[in-house]
Design an enzyme around this catalytic site. Structure first.
Site, PDB file in Angstrom:
ATOM      1  N   ASN A 543       0.786  -1.225   0.000  1.00 22.06           N
ATOM      2  CA  ASN A 543       0.000   0.000   0.000  1.00 22.06           C
ATOM      3  C   ASN A 543       0.826   1.287   0.000  1.00 22.06           C
ATOM      4  OD1 ASN A 543      -2.631  -0.693  -0.303  1.00 22.06           O
ATOM      5  ND2 ASN A 543      -3.261  -0.301   1.798  1.00 22.06           N
ATOM      6  N   ASN A 571      -8.075  -1.976  -1.041  1.00 22.91           N
ATOM      7  CA  ASN A 571      -7.170  -2.754  -1.894  1.00 22.91           C
ATOM      8  C   ASN A 571      -7.098  -4.216  -1.487  1.00 22.91           C
ATOM      9  OD1 ASN A 571      -6.518  -0.444  -3.357  1.00 22.91           O
ATOM     10  ND2 ASN A 571      -4.783   0.073  -2.018  1.00 22.91           N
ATOM     11  N   ARG A 572      -7.415  -4.484  -0.232  1.00 22.18           N
ATOM     12  CA  ARG A 572      -7.360  -5.870   0.267  1.00 22.18           C
ATOM     13  C   ARG A 572      -8.239  -6.791  -0.578  1.00 22.18           C
ATOM     14  NH1 ARG A 572      -6.630  -8.337   5.303  1.00 22.18           N
ATOM     15  NH2 ARG A 572      -6.398  -6.341   6.376  1.00 22.18           N
ATOM     16  N   ASP A 590       0.261  -9.204  10.860  1.00 21.07           N
ATOM     17  CA  ASP A 590       0.715  -9.209  12.248  1.00 21.07           C
ATOM     18  C   ASP A 590       0.076 -10.328  13.070  1.00 21.07           C
ATOM     19  OD1 ASP A 590      -1.844  -8.248  12.337  1.00 21.07           O
ATOM     20  OD2 ASP A 590      -1.315  -6.252  13.063  1.00 21.07           O
ATOM     21  N   ASP A 678     -13.652  -4.964   6.721  1.00 28.08           N
ATOM     22  CA  ASP A 678     -14.136  -6.297   7.080  1.00 28.08           C
ATOM     23  C   ASP A 678     -15.624  -6.281   7.414  1.00 28.08           C
ATOM     24  OD1 ASP A 678     -13.642  -4.738   9.286  1.00 28.08           O
ATOM     25  OD2 ASP A 678     -12.671  -6.302  10.456  1.00 28.08           O
TER      26      ASP A 678
END
Length: 759
Positions: A543, A571-572, A590, A678
């Site tokens: 990104n 963009n995910r 992470d 999400d």
């Protein structure tokens, strides 16, 4: 000391005095501190508790959900499976998962992946098998038949099984056991001669090489004749330059020659008689040269090729390929060539990650080539070695714990030095008095031992920092060996392997989004997850900042960096035509979890490909809707949303839906707040006819054994202010409800799956 206590100790001293052990009794009664045995028992109990805790927390989470399943038992010969490969040439083949047209929607296998045949394939239909190996193909019209060795779980000997494929190898149907004898059978070399189908299996325990003919192909066979009265193994036959040539090895050879010997026989007919080559044995010294056959010889480009087994470091380590330059009744010469097969880098997590020892290539009517190959994730004798190492670790831990407890007890029971002066007085009576010299030696021994331990106590007082440090180190080492022993004895072969669904395996693509400040996170991420068996590719959505070179990563699978022009969370989920799998696993860079948990999630998604299947559940309820953490969902024992920061989904539906015109307003809101992508995906799924066919259930949860958030170790976390983060997400819920309607009214309970993966 009370009178009663004095009486009891007096009786003990009197009895010890009569049998001559009064000095030792007085030593043990020197003070009232705990006896060494109490420390010993305490240490052993602690070790057992730690071992039990390690088993239930770590080992049990890796056990399969069907421990009562008959078949696929640990076997010292290995855990062999069979895979299939395609190519324009037998020297350049690729696995089935890289073939875009090899899919099976009925088992959510997009694509179908190796292995295509395992011990479970046979066991689930009533033929318990520990492994399958030594595959040979027979092509008949548009059907493929695969003959292979199956080691029976019940008899512990090899039988010859057969499976059929009507779709060029994508799916296989096990037909049954084609041939069984009272002795071990393997290596079922099948061929056609004068419109008759023959099989020449290995049966060296019988001491002869036999030929069988099919009376009702493929399941009924009868003995045609004995070709050679010699215990030959891995016999392969080829017609070349006017003769039939038979390559085999004599397994009765001693020592290092056992897997290093090769013999050649020749005849005008496959039925014999067979004559030995003038230079037999061709090889007999080096096991790593590939002397022992590794499958069918084949002709390509006018040249003859022979596959052989490299048995240097372990039996069947890999297949070597040789090009035959000269083959006559008097001479033989071959040179090594590249097989064109790349060894997997996933170790035990790959079905053939440790060894592969058999290769059979056939040319199809289309002119393309197809090949079958077996593979194993563990070396030969792995079960035996794990048992021995586990016993050693446990014995060492028990011995160390016992020693630690004993020493600690001894040190605590040492009295003052003045007490030593009366331990062995010269006027002491007892049995030792009858043997002056013997008594003197024992007095010197015990006095020396006492002085040594007293000095040891002074230097290593358990109450001192040095003493506590030493005991802590010994304790930790002992407990570590306990855990290692539990792992080796009960933890299986150490592989975090894939879970099949409807008898088939598949692959998925991992997608993560990051930027330059989190590069160190990404390197850990790629190194770990690229070793998971079902991962085919890792796509990094870059990104912001200068992207890294893919060669910087220690990866077992291809890594592709997709550089974005705009730094946006949208963009995910951007459609990516280069993704070759139907399933994608969106995982934040992470989050670290076990490959076993990832494989469980993939298995659950394959059962429910129209759902979002993930590892972080949330319960969204109230009026207005409030965003809360997982603790709230656990308290209510309900959930209705899965965070896509660790979730499987159908890339074709999810990505296209997210970037549709319908979702434009939601995407703009996500981009503006740099949050909630999400949540938007969950709302889109919830209000879609594609995923809403299962009574409104659009999500499913899988419980990970453990998960670590590595962003806590970095200053580059996206959302460190938790309350502010939750407030923004609450606003997102209100906005998305206004645009797309509510989330499903039905809220799912935890722990409803039979395998309890959602507990």
């Amino acid at each position: 000391m009370g009178e009663k206590e004095k009486g009891v100790k007096g009786c003990g001293a009197f009895l010890a005095h009569k049998i001559g052990w009064a000095p030792l009794v007085r030593l043990s009664m020197a003070n009232s501190r705990p006896h060494p045995v109490s420390f010993l028992l305490g240490s052993l109990i602690v070790s057992l508790l730690v071992g039990s805790a390690y088993y239930w927390i770590i080992v049990a989470s890796f056990l399969k959900p069907d421990p009562g399943f008959v078949g696929c038992r640990p076997d010292s010969e290995g855990s062999w499976s069979i895979g299939i490969y395609y190519g324009k040439s037998p020297l350049s083949l690729s696995p089935i998962e890289l073939q875009q047209n090899r899919i099976n929607a009925n088992s959510s296998a997009w694509p179908v992946a190796n292995p295509v045949l395992t011990c479970k394939t046979l066991s689930v239909v009533g033929y318990p098998s520990n492994f399958v190996a030594d595959p040979f193909l027979y092509v008949q019209d548009n059907n493929l038949y695969m003959f292979f060795e199956s080691k029976s779980t019940l008899t512990m000997k090899g039988d010859i099984g057969v499976a059929r494929s009507t779709d060029q190898g994508a799916t296989w149907e096990f037909l049954g056991i084609a041939l069984t004898e009272n002795w071990h059978l393997s290596y079922p070399f099948v061929f056609n001669y004068q419109n008759q189908i023959y099989m020449m299996p290995e049966g060296n325990k019988k001491g002869e090489l036999r030929l069988y003919r099919a009376t009702k192909f493929p399941l009924e066979w009868k003995l045609e004749k004995v070709l050679i009265k010699k215990p030959l193994i891995d016999a392969s036959m080829v017609q070349y330059d006017g003769f039939y040539w038979l390559f085999a090895s004599d397994f009765t050879r001693p020592g290092t020659e056992k897997n290093a010997e090769l013999e050649i026989w020749y005849s005008r007919s496959p039925l014999g008689p067979w004559l030995q080559h003038k230079k037999n044995p061709i090889y007999k010294a080096d096991k790593s040269l590939g002397a022992r056959n590794a499958g069918r010889l084949f002709i390509y480009g006018g040249s003859l090729y022979r596959p052989g087994q490299d048995c240097g470091s372990t039996y069947g380590k890999r297949v070597r390929l040789y090009k035959v330059e000269k083959l006559t009744k008097d001479e033989y010469k071959e040179v090594p060539v590249e097989l064109g097969f790349e060894m997997p880098r996933k170790g035990r997590n790959a079905w053939n990650g440790n060894r592969y020892h058999h290769f059979d290539a056939q040319q199809l009517q289309s002119g393309d080539w197809i090949a079958v190959m077996d593979g194993d994730r563990v070396p030969s004798g792995d079960v035996t070695w794990r048992f021995l190492i586990g016993c050693f670790c446990f014995s060492f831990a028990v011995s160390m714990t016992a020693f630690l407890g004993f020493i600690r007890g001894i040190l605590k029971s040492v009295s003052t030095s003045s007490y030593c002066l009366v331990l062995f007085r010269r006027n002491e009576s007892g049995t030792f008095r009858s043997y002056p010299r013997f008594n003197l030696k024992w007095r010197k021994f015990f006095n020396g031992a006492y002085k040594s331990r007293y000095c040891l106590r002074e230097k290593m007082n358990p109450n001192s920092w040095l003493g506590m440090l030493v005991f802590c180190i010994f304790s930790l080492v002992g407990l570590a060996f306990v855990c290692m022993g539990v792992q080796f004895l009960y933890g299986g072969n150490g592989a975090e392997q894939a879970y099949s669904y409807k008898g088939q395996y598949s692959k998925f693509t991992m997608v993560t989004m990051t930027y330059e400040a989190r590069l160190w996170n990404l390197k850990l991420y790629v190194k770990h997850y690229s070793r998971c068996e079902s991962v085919q590719e890792i796509v990094v959505v870059w990104n912001k900042g200068a992207p890294p070179d893919p060669s910087e990563f220690d990866s077992a699978v291809p890594v592709r960096i997709r550089v974005e022009k705009v730094n946006s969370l949208n963009n995910r989920f951007k459609p990516d035509p280069l993704i070759k799998t139907r399933a994608v696993f969106e995982l934040d860079d992470d989050i670290m979890m076990t490959c076993n948990d990832v494989e469980k999630g993939f298995r659950v998604w394959r059962e429910n490909p129209k759902k979002i299947v993930g590892f972080y559940p949330r319960l969204i309820d109230g009026d207005p809707l409030l965003y809360r953490n997982e603790r709230y969902a656990r308290g209510k024992n309900r959930y209705n949303l899965i965070l896509t920061g660790a979730a499987f989904m159908d890339s074709q539906f999810a990505f296209n839906k997210y970037w549709s015109e319908e979702a434009r307003e939601g995407r703009d809101f996500v981009h503006k707040n740099f949050n909630c992508e999400d949540l938007l995906m969950n709302f889109l799924y919830a209000n879609s006819s594609y995923s809403n066919s299962d009574y409104g259930r659009t999500v499913e949860y899988v419980h990970p054994a453990w998960a670590i958030d590595t962003s806590k170790l970095s200053s580059a976390a996206i959302s460190r202010n938790t309350q502010k983060h939750y407030d923004i997400r609450t606003k997102c819920l209100a906005k998305f409800k206004e645009i797309y309607g509510p989330l499903p009214i039905e809220k799912l309970e935890f722990g409803t799956r039979q395998d309890k993966w959602d507990k």
